[in-house]
Design a protein around this motif. Structure first.
Motif, short mmCIF file in Angstrom:
data_model
loop_
_atom_site.label_atom_id
_atom_site.label_comp_id
_atom_site.label_asym_id
_atom_site.label_seq_id
_atom_site.Cartn_x
_atom_site.Cartn_y
_atom_site.Cartn_z
N GLN A 72 0.82 -1.21 0.00
CA GLN A 72 0.00 0.00 0.00
C GLN A 72 0.86 1.26 0.00
N GLU A 73 1.97 1.24 0.77
CA GLU A 73 2.85 2.41 0.78
C GLU A 73 3.49 2.64 -0.59
N GLN A 74 3.92 1.53 -1.21
CA GLN A 74 4.51 1.68 -2.54
C GLN A 74 3.48 2.21 -3.55
N LEU A 75 2.27 1.67 -3.44
CA LEU A 75 1.22 2.14 -4.35
C LEU A 75 0.90 3.61 -4.12
N LYS A 76 0.88 4.04 -2.85
CA LYS A 76 0.61 5.44 -2.56
C LYS A 76 1.70 6.35 -3.13
N GLU A 77 2.98 5.91 -2.96
CA GLU A 77 4.07 6.72 -3.50
C GLU A 77 3.98 6.82 -5.02
N GLU A 78 3.72 5.68 -5.67
CA GLU A 78 3.62 5.71 -7.13
C GLU A 78 2.44 6.56 -7.59
N GLU A 79 1.31 6.43 -6.89
CA GLU A 79 0.14 7.22 -7.26
C GLU A 79 0.39 8.71 -7.04
N TYR A 80 1.08 9.05 -5.93
CA TYR A 80 1.40 10.45 -5.66
C TYR A 80 2.32 11.03 -6.75
N LYS A 81 3.29 10.22 -7.17
CA LYS A 81 4.21 10.68 -8.22
C LYS A 81 3.47 10.87 -9.54
N LYS A 82 2.58 9.92 -9.86
CA LYS A 82 1.81 10.05 -11.10
C LYS A 82 0.92 11.30 -11.08
N LEU A 83 0.26 11.53 -9.93
CA LEU A 83 -0.61 12.70 -9.82
C LEU A 83 0.21 14.00 -9.90
N GLN A 84 1.41 13.97 -9.31
CA GLN A 84 2.26 15.16 -9.36
C GLN A 84 2.70 15.46 -10.81
N ASP A 85 3.09 14.40 -11.53
CA ASP A 85 3.47 14.59 -12.95
C ASP A 85 2.28 15.07 -13.77
N LEU A 86 1.12 14.51 -13.50
CA LEU A 86 -0.08 14.93 -14.24
C LEU A 86 -0.43 16.39 -13.95
N LEU A 87 -0.27 16.80 -12.68
CA LEU A 87 -0.54 18.20 -12.32
C LEU A 87 0.43 19.14 -13.01
N GLN A 88 1.71 18.75 -13.07
CA GLN A 88 2.70 19.59 -13.75
C GLN A 88 2.38 19.72 -15.24
N GLN A 89 1.94 18.60 -15.83
CA GLN A 89 1.58 18.63 -17.25
C GLN A 89 0.38 19.54 -17.50
N ARG A 90 -0.63 19.47 -16.59
CA ARG A 90 -1.79 20.34 -16.74
C ARG A 90 -1.40 21.83 -16.58
N ASP A 91 -0.51 22.10 -15.62
CA ASP A 91 -0.06 23.48 -15.44
C ASP A 91 0.62 24.02 -16.70
N ASN A 92 1.48 23.20 -17.28
CA ASN A 92 2.17 23.63 -18.51
C ASN A 92 1.17 23.91 -19.62
N GLU A 93 0.18 23.01 -19.75
CA GLU A 93 -0.82 23.21 -20.81
C GLU A 93 -1.63 24.47 -20.57
N ILE A 94 -2.04 24.71 -19.31
CA ILE A 94 -2.81 25.92 -19.00
C ILE A 94 -1.98 27.17 -19.27
N ASN A 95 -0.69 27.15 -18.88
CA ASN A 95 0.17 28.31 -19.11
C ASN A 95 0.35 28.60 -20.60
N ILE A 96 0.49 27.53 -21.38
CA ILE A 96 0.64 27.73 -22.84
C ILE A 96 -0.61 28.37 -23.42
N LEU A 97 -1.79 27.87 -22.99
CA LEU A 97 -3.04 28.43 -23.52
C LEU A 97 -3.23 29.88 -23.07
N VAL A 98 -2.90 30.16 -21.80
CA VAL A 98 -3.01 31.54 -21.32
C VAL A 98 -2.06 32.46 -22.08
N ASN A 99 -0.84 31.98 -22.33
CA ASN A 99 0.12 32.79 -23.10
C ASN A 99 -0.38 33.05 -24.51
N MET A 100 -1.00 32.04 -25.11
CA MET A 100 -1.56 32.23 -26.45
C MET A 100 -2.63 33.33 -26.43
N LEU A 101 -3.49 33.31 -25.39
CA LEU A 101 -4.54 34.33 -25.28
C LEU A 101 -3.92 35.71 -25.08
#
Length: 793
Positions: free
Chosen positions: A453-482
């Motif tokens: 369970q601890e390993q799964l939590k760490e992996e899930e946390y890392k995946k969510l963190q990477d996904l959040l970073q990817q979403r931030d980059n996409e939002i920033n690109i779209l805002v910059n375009m606007l």
């Protein structure tokens, strides 16, 4: 079982120009097997002492010379094989020879005349004619069309051929079961109930074939094609079903690369063609040798598919096509030698009969019921299928007492009923599993579960963190375009305001140059109306796009849509796609018209024959010679027949031209799509890199990279920017005159004060991010206040 060798026939292609006599001779003695003799005259350039062989003699079942027509070929070669298929045996007919020797003409036929139909359309006509005559059986017919191009299999009847390139289509793969039977994955079977449906499938497959122009042949097929007819027959009320299949194979022609001098894609195709024919020859040699343990069927796809046809359960016939010209003598001799080796192979054709599974199930169920009835008569009691609740409780009590009994000689007596015995075993197994001790295993399992369970939590946390970073980059690109678009609009507004101010100063008016005044009330009202409509249009457009992308969480896809909209090739791709659809519809309509013309030609031939027979019968009945006057009706029918034949030829030539145009359009579309995707990926990677180097909070408009635009996109956006600049110039241009009427100052300040709160939020293109939207609104409010102050100065 029918044991026979592969039947071999030879067909000589008519020469384009008159050849010198003595190159070959045909010996068709009725008492002996027909033989073909190829004569090589001795060349004086080789010297007087020349031991080269001058004569080659080969035996065939029959040899068809240059004057043989398509009807003769069908009657002597294909018709016996088709009759054996109707009887329940497998059959194969394949043509072998060098390129340009007439293989495709023999198998498929020509397009110039209706009488040039090949073996495939004539076989289809013959089979469906026999099926209509035989009403004692129920027949089912299916069609498949396989193409082997560069050692990859493709389904020629796949509807995705119309809108996809050859590389994007699913490849046909070979699967083998434990009984060494071959099954083809991704190869479709199409049911054909009439001859018309079967011929439509043939025309569709021929349209999708790979054809190219080579030095040896103007329309050379660059792939092996296998047209298969699957036939099932069953008598009404019988449990026996007969299955048979007929392979009609058009092999690609072998060629010597040193002789033809081809290069590029043609050279690659020639390599694969010669390699597959080499593997076919290896299989033929292995089958012709006695005591050969291994046959290399798996070397190529073609030999794997034709495993039954070569030394298996099939009646196989080979047609050796020969081009007996002086420059092709060596290739013709090689083809004849190959045919002699093929003639040594023996096939064992078996009648393909099997029992219908549905009828077998019904029969077995009936037999089970009869056995149950017999058992009930012997035992004197009728046994239900399942035990009752009372019987199950009694069995569980007997098992409990048996387990608690300490006597080692005790027995569990349940009788001779197998249902009770099986239930006792299942209940004992259940008790044993329930009473297992889980002490140590439970502790260890808990520790393992915590670690997992601890390993799964760490992996899930890392995946969510990477996904959040990817979403931030996409939002920033779209805002910059606007922001980039808004920055361009503001620059255009500023330039336009300066130009308009200078223009107004230079206008001749009755007022002094330092104190310009004029009627501006009506123009400012119209400009405000235009400004409201422009912002309403842009907000509606933005809401429509965001609504379309609400289901898609990735902003990258929205950025791609904007990129594709502004790209110069988007209009070209749409136009080519529309043209491609029109060409496919035209090709389909042409196929249907060709089929109608063929039917009409056959009907006119029958009418001419019946008219001729009526005239002969009339002359015999009246005991007079044939009338000297020509029959007007017969001449009219013949003129209609010639017209239909010309129409048939014209439509077929048009169909070939359409195929070339369709392939060209598909190539253009593929190139445009690849170019668009590559340019977007490069732009997206560049934006993501710039965001990582410079965070979006520190960026300003001066540090932003411009959005890549094509000349077409700038041309499309320029009218909108110019309209906005004209509109806002009238609203925000400060007065250069210190002397203004008090009423005009009051009206201007009131309009500016009212415009800010009255403006709807939807007219401002927001991003959806609360912090960014608040910054945008604050910026607009500050801008309005500054403009208001300038107007009162």
């Amino acid at each position: 079982m029918v044991k026979q060798t592969i039947q071999i026939f030879a067909r000589v292609k008519p020469t384009a120009r008159k050849q010198q006599q003595g190159i070959y001779s045909v010996d068709e003695d009725e008492k002996l097997i027909p033989s073909l003799e190829i004569i090589l005259p001795r060349d004086l350039a080789d010297g007087f002492v020349n031991n080269k062989r001058e004569s080659y003699k080969f035996k065939f079942q029959r040899i068809f010379d240059q004057d043989a027509n398509q009807e003769t070929i069908f009657e002597n070669i294909a018709k016996p094989v088709a009759e054996s298929v109707l009887a329940g045996y497998n059959g194969t007919i394949f043509a072998y020879g060098q390129t340009g020797s007439g293989k495709t003409f023999t198998i498929t036929g020509g397009a110039e005349r209706y009488s040039d139909r090949g073996i495939i359309p004539r076989t289809l006509s013959y089979i469906f004619e026999q099926l209509q005559k035989d009403t004692s059986k129920i027949y089912t017919t299916h069609i498949s069309y396989l193409e082997i191009y560069n050692e990859c299999g493709y389904d020629l009847l796949d509807p995705r051929h119309e809108a996809s390139s050859l590389e994007d289509l699913p490849k046909v793969t070979i699967l083998e079961d434990p009984d060494q039977n071959i099954h083809l994955k991704n190869l479709s079977l199409h049911q054909a109930t009439t001859e018309e449906e079967a011929l439509n499938l043939l025309f569709l497959g021929d349209t999708n074939r790979m054809i190219a122009e080579t030095p040896m042949n103007q329309a050379s097929t660059r792939s092996h094609c296998i047209f298969t007819i699957h036939l099932s027959s069953k008598e009404p009320g019988s449990a026996t079903v007969r299955h048979a299949k007929l392979h009609l194979v058009d092999l690609a022609g072998s060629e010597r690369v040193a002789k033809t001098g081809v290069g590029g894609q043609l050279l690659t195709e020639a390599k694969y063609i010669n390699l597959s024919l080499h593997y076919l020859e290896q299989v033929i040699i292995a089958l012709s040798e006695k005591h050969r343990s291994h046959i290399p069927y798996r070397n190529s796809m073609m030999t794997s598919v034709l495993r039954d046809s070569l030394g298996g359960n099939c009646m196989t016939t080979m047609i050796a096509t020969l081009s007996l010209e002086k420059r092709n003598i060596d290739e013709s001799i090689s083809t004849c030698r190959f045919a002699q080796r093929v003639a040594l192979i023996k096939n064992e054709a078996v009648l393909n009969e099997e029992i219908d599974p549905r009828l077998m199930i019904i029969r077995l169920q009936k037999e089970i019921q009869e056995l149950k009835d017999e058992l009930a008569i012997v035992t004197g009691e009728q046994r239900p299928e399942a035990l009752t609740e009372a019987e199950l409780l009694q069995l569980e009590k007997l098992i409990t007492s048996f387990l608690e009994d300490q006597d080692p000689e005790s027995r569990l007596e349940v009788g001779a009923d197998m249902r009770k015995i099986h239930h006792c075993f299942h209940h004992l197994k259940k008790l044993l599993n329930d009473k297992k001790i889980h002490g140590e295993s439970t502790v260890s399992s808990e520790i393992k579960d915590q670690d997992c369970q601890e390993q799964l939590k760490e992996e899930e946390y890392k995946k969510l963190q990477d996904l959040l970073q990817q979403r931030d980059n996409e939002i920033n690109i779209l805002v910059n375009m606007l922001k980039k678009e808004k920055k361009k609009a503001q620059d255009a507004l500023h330039l336009s305001s300066v130009d308009r101010n200078e223009f107004r100063h230079s206008q001749s008016s009755p007022f002094p140059p330092g104190n310009p005044e004029g009627p501006r009330t009506s123009s400012s009202a119209s400009i405000q109306a235009q400004d409201a409509s422009t912002f309403g249009y842009r907000s509606t457009l933005l809401q429509r796009k965001t609504g379309m992308r609400e289901e898609m969480s990735l902003g990258r896809q929205e950025a791609f849509e904007i990129f594709k909209r502004d790209h110069a090739d988007s209009v070209t791709i749409a136009d080519n796609k529309q043209i491609l659809k029109q060409r496919f519809a035209e090709a389909k309509a042409l196929g249907e018209n060709i089929n109608e013309a063929r039917s009409k030609i056959g009907r006119l031939k029958e009418e001419i024959t019946q008219r001729h027979l009526q005239q002969v019968a009339l002359g015999i009945s009246e005991n007079m010679a044939e009338p000297s006057m020509p029959d007007l009706l017969e001449e009219k029918l013949r003129s209609q027949l010639e017209e239909e034949k010309r129409r048939y030829k014209t439509m077929f030539i048009r169909l070939k031209a359409l195929k070339v145009e369709i392939e060209h359009l598909q190539l253009l579309m593929d190139k445009a799509k690849v170019k668009l995707q590559k340019e977007f990926e490069a732009w997206w990677a560049e934006e993501a890199t710039s965001l990582q180097v410079n965070p979006p909070a520190v960026k300003s408009f001066s540090h932003m990279k411009p959005f890549p635009q094509t000349p077409g996109s700038q041309h499309q956006r320029s009218p909108l920017l110019s309209d906005k600049s004209d509109v806002n110039t009238g609203k925000i241009l400060p007065s250069s005159c210190p002397i203004l009427h008090s009423q005009e100052q009051t009206r201007t300040s009131a309009s500016l004060d009212d415009s800010l709160p009255a403006r709807p939020t939807s007219s401002i293109p927001l991003t959806g991010d609360s912090q960014t939207d608040s910054d945008i609104l604050a910026f607009i409010k500050a801008r309005q206040s500054i403009l208001q102050k300038k107007c009162f100065q």
